[in-house]
Design a protein around this motif. Structure first.
Motif, PDB file in Angstrom:
ATOM      1  N   SER A  49      52.143 -30.196 115.861  1.00 42.68           N
ATOM      2  CA  SER A  49      52.532 -30.591 114.506  1.00 42.68           C
ATOM      3  C   SER A  49      53.546 -31.728 114.493  1.00 42.68           C
ATOM      4  O   SER A  49      53.311 -32.781 113.891  1.00 42.68           O
ATOM      5  CB  SER A  49      53.091 -29.376 113.759  1.00 42.68           C
TER       6      SER A  49
ATOM      7  N   TRP B 212      48.872 -28.912 106.196  1.00 39.36           N
ATOM      8  CA  TRP B 212      49.504 -29.131 107.501  1.00 39.36           C
ATOM      9  C   TRP B 212      51.016 -28.926 107.403  1.00 39.36           C
ATOM     10  O   TRP B 212      51.621 -28.218 108.226  1.00 39.36           O
ATOM     11  CB  TRP B 212      49.151 -30.529 107.996  1.00 39.36           C
TER      12      TRP B 212
ATOM     13  N   LEU C 191      46.718 -24.760 110.697  1.00 37.29           N
ATOM     14  CA  LEU C 191      47.186 -25.972 111.366  1.00 37.29           C
ATOM     15  C   LEU C 191      46.020 -26.680 112.066  1.00 37.29           C
ATOM     16  O   LEU C 191      45.880 -27.907 111.980  1.00 37.29           O
ATOM     17  CB  LEU C 191      48.278 -25.609 112.365  1.00 37.29           C
TER      18      LEU C 191
ATOM     19  N   SER D 272      43.656 -28.191 109.253  1.00 30.45           N
ATOM     20  CA  SER D 272      44.222 -29.318 108.497  1.00 30.45           C
ATOM     21  C   SER D 272      44.328 -30.569 109.368  1.00 30.45           C
ATOM     22  O   SER D 272      44.015 -31.680 108.914  1.00 30.45           O
ATOM     23  CB  SER D 272      45.587 -28.941 107.925  1.00 30.45           C
ATOM     24  N   GLU D 273      44.755 -30.423 110.606  1.00 32.81           N
ATOM     25  CA  GLU D 273      44.891 -31.595 111.478  1.00 32.81           C
ATOM     26  C   GLU D 273      43.530 -32.195 111.821  1.00 32.81           C
ATOM     27  O   GLU D 273      43.372 -33.423 111.838  1.00 32.81           O
ATOM     28  CB  GLU D 273      45.641 -31.218 112.752  1.00 32.81           C
TER      29      GLU D 273
END
Length: 398
Positions: free
Chosen positions: A214, A296, A275, A278-279
């Protein structure tokens, strides 16, 4: 509570400084006649210094007066940012970011303990929430404003803003912060024991991988958006807002959700899965990536709330040490993520591939969590009885 607000101002400045550079990489690189990937190493050295400074200071200055250390740490942080604003080249820039990172790491660790001591048991939660809220507010409000200021003036103006805020907080704390009782020293054996605890290490390792994914990707958000959606230097601020707003939502909602359900293992699973999704969606959405950025940001900031609850339940006898280790893992992960991403870009990797790589690291963290979580029977029920950290532990922001 006036003293708590001064601690909060310092935390706000830390939040702004820690994340604003990600939105300034292209303009910093142009001004210093270097590449974006090399300029991104200033984030690496900041987060690496942040990660290692607090544990080292805790060991070297055990028993020292917290008031003196808090003021000294904020002074080092402010001087580091002033050096950044003056930096004539990349070498001075990297050194100045390391200096600022050392001050930030020590201040972050000590200011939360000071807020709790000053507020007393009956208002401790509110005081801690104010300090941690300062950190998240620095990201959500300060980062886009800092980028906007840089767009209309220069990136050095943004760093002077950070320096000025730090100086105001420093002056206020020097004048108004009272003496604070020093916490009891933690034996070296207890500190080292957390490193080899087979219950703690997998949790901290998952935190490390989450930070690599992240925070490492966030460092290069500007070139990623340019590569996947043609978003120019002057158009990045709304995307930073989206990520930051998501972060506030995640940090605000995660604590009550943990308190209400106690299902920390399930929550870590769900947040880490978000996560990954979304990434990996960023290259597909391009310039329309606002929803993915909100998710994210929410997942990234919410991730550590159940993680910290789990650590407190797994290692109640040295929970503070386990949390400190977890915090160091976060910023070490950020340093590793931004450093490796910068090296990959220097080697010729297209910035549009970074989200896929980050999602892969997050998926690895999810797999590790699922495998190690199988042996943690009853962990959710134990966490219901653990001392709460609620919304206080995000990216300290942990």
């Amino acid at each position: 509570m006036r003293r708590i607000w001064l601690l909060m101002l310092g935390a706000f400045t830390l939040g702004l400084d820690a994340y604003v550079m990600a939105g300034l990489l292209p303009v910093v690189a142009d001004d210093l006649d270097t590449t974006v990937s090399l300029a991104g190493q200033m984030v690496t050295v900041f987060t690496l210094a942040y990660a290692v400074s607090a544990p080292l200071v805790a060991g070297l200055f055990a028993g020292a007066r917290p008031r003196v250390l808090i003021i000294a740490a904020l002074a080092v942080f402010t001087v580091g940012n002033a050096l950044t604003a003056f930096a004539p080249g990349l070498a001075v820039l990297l050194v100045s970011r390391a200096v600022a990172g050392v001050g930030a790491g020590v201040y972050s660790a000590l200011s939360t303990a000071a807020a709790a001591a000053l507020a007393g048991p009956e208002r401790r939660g509110r005081a801690l929430a104010l300090v941690m809220g300062g950190m998240s507010s620095g990201t959500v409000l300060g980062v886009p404003l800092g980028v906007l200021l840089a767009d209309h003036t220069s990136w050095r103006s943004t760093m002077w803003l950070v320096t000025g805020l730090g100086a105001v907080a420093l002056a206020g704390l020097a004048a108004g912060l009272p003496e604070i009782p020093a916490p009891p020293a933690v034996p070296v054996r207890a500190r080292l024991g957390a490193l080899t605890d087979r219950a703690v290490l997998p949790v901290v390792s998952v935190s490390f991988l989450g930070a690599v994914s992240s925070l490492g990707l966030y460092t290069y958000l500007a070139p990623v958006l340019d590569a996947v959606g043609g978003v120019g230097e002057g158009e990045v601020a709304p995307y930073l807002w989206a990520w930051g707003i998501g972060g506030v939502l995640g940090s605000v909602l995660a604590g009550p959700l943990v308190d209400r359900t106690g299902r920390v293992l399930a929550l870590v699973t769900g947040v880490t899965a978000l996560l990954v999704v979304s990434e990996s969606s960023l290259p597909l959405l391009g310039a329309a990536a606002f929803p993915a950025l909100v998710v994210w940001g929410a997942a990234g900031w919410a991730f550590q709330v159940p993680q910290q609850h789990r650590l407190l339940a797994l290692s109640a006898e040295r929970g503070t040490v386990a949390l400190a280790l977890n915090n160091s893992a976060l910023y070490l992960g950020s340093a590793v993520g931004s450093g490796v991403a910068g090296l990959a870009l220097s080697a010729g990797l297209d910035a549009g591939a970074l989200p896929w790589a980050a999602a892969g690291v997050a998926a690895l963290g999810l797999a590790l969590h699922l495998v190690t979580g199988r042996g943690a029977r009853g962990a959710d029920s134990r966490c219901q009885d653990a001392p709460g950290v609620s919304t206080l532990g995000t990216y300290e922001h942990s």
